[in-house]
Design an enzyme around this catalytic site. Structure first.
Site, short mmCIF file in Angstrom:
data_model
loop_
_atom_site.label_atom_id
_atom_site.label_comp_id
_atom_site.label_asym_id
_atom_site.label_seq_id
_atom_site.Cartn_x
_atom_site.Cartn_y
_atom_site.Cartn_z
N ARG A 87 9.09 36.84 -44.57
CA ARG A 87 8.77 38.10 -45.25
C ARG A 87 9.13 39.31 -44.40
O ARG A 87 9.54 40.35 -44.92
CB ARG A 87 7.30 38.15 -45.66
CG ARG A 87 6.93 37.18 -46.73
CD ARG A 87 7.61 37.53 -48.06
NE ARG A 87 7.27 36.54 -49.06
CZ ARG A 87 8.13 35.86 -49.78
NH1 ARG A 87 9.42 36.06 -49.62
NH2 ARG A 87 7.74 34.97 -50.66
N GLU A 90 12.66 39.70 -44.89
CA GLU A 90 12.85 40.26 -46.21
C GLU A 90 12.64 41.77 -46.20
O GLU A 90 13.42 42.53 -46.79
CB GLU A 90 11.89 39.60 -47.21
CG GLU A 90 12.05 40.08 -48.63
CD GLU A 90 11.08 39.40 -49.57
OE1 GLU A 90 11.48 39.15 -50.71
OE2 GLU A 90 9.92 39.13 -49.16
N SER A 113 13.90 52.52 -30.02
CA SER A 113 13.85 51.61 -28.89
C SER A 113 12.87 50.48 -29.13
O SER A 113 11.78 50.68 -29.67
CB SER A 113 13.43 52.37 -27.63
OG SER A 113 13.27 51.48 -26.54
#
Length: 146
Positions: A87, A90, A113
């Protein structure tokens, strides 16, 4: 001891001690997210912090020494199968370009960063289902022209 053996030793000790990352982080005076990352082998600890982690988890000096070695930050490039990690992939896949565009509109051409960086994980109770709050805070690094 290499980082993989160190990781297995530390995670086994954590389970044996029945401690969570919050407790370990508090005991060593560091963020629980950072401590977990170091124990997983993705960050190196100072000698002082490494020995505190080793003491809290009841492991020997060899493990503390492994915690101080510089990691090779590499991971499997295959799409992860674990639902939680998938996820996160995703989210980056769906929103990555959007986030990049919005950040660059606000800051200019550059990156966030992951070295000068902190992360917090919080639980927000909600009657419709508890929510996970991930706060990522990284220093903006502008690209240079020369």
């Amino acid at each position: 001891m290499d980082k993989l053996e160190m990781r297995h030793t530390l995670l086994a000790a954590k389970a044996r001690k029945q401690m969570n990352w919050e407790q370990i982080g508090k005991a060593v005076g560091m963020s629980p997210v950072w401590v977990a990352s170091a124990c997983y082998g993705m960050n190196s600890a100072s000698d002082d912090v490494a020995h505190k982690i080793a003491d809290v988890l009841g492991v020997d000096k060899e493990v503390a020494d492994a915690l101080t070695t510089f990691p090779t930050k590499a991971w499997d490039e295959a799409i992860p199968q674990d639902p939680f990690i998938y996820r996160l992939y995703e989210v980056v896949g769906v929103y990555g370009e959007t986030l990049k565009d919005v950040v660059q509109e606000k800051f200019g051409d550059g990156i966030m960063s992951a070295i000068d960086f902190t992360m917090e994980v919080d639980k927000i109770e909600d009657p419709k289902g508890d929510r996970v709050l991930l706060t990522l805070s990284g220093k903006f690094l502008p690209y240079k022209a020369w």
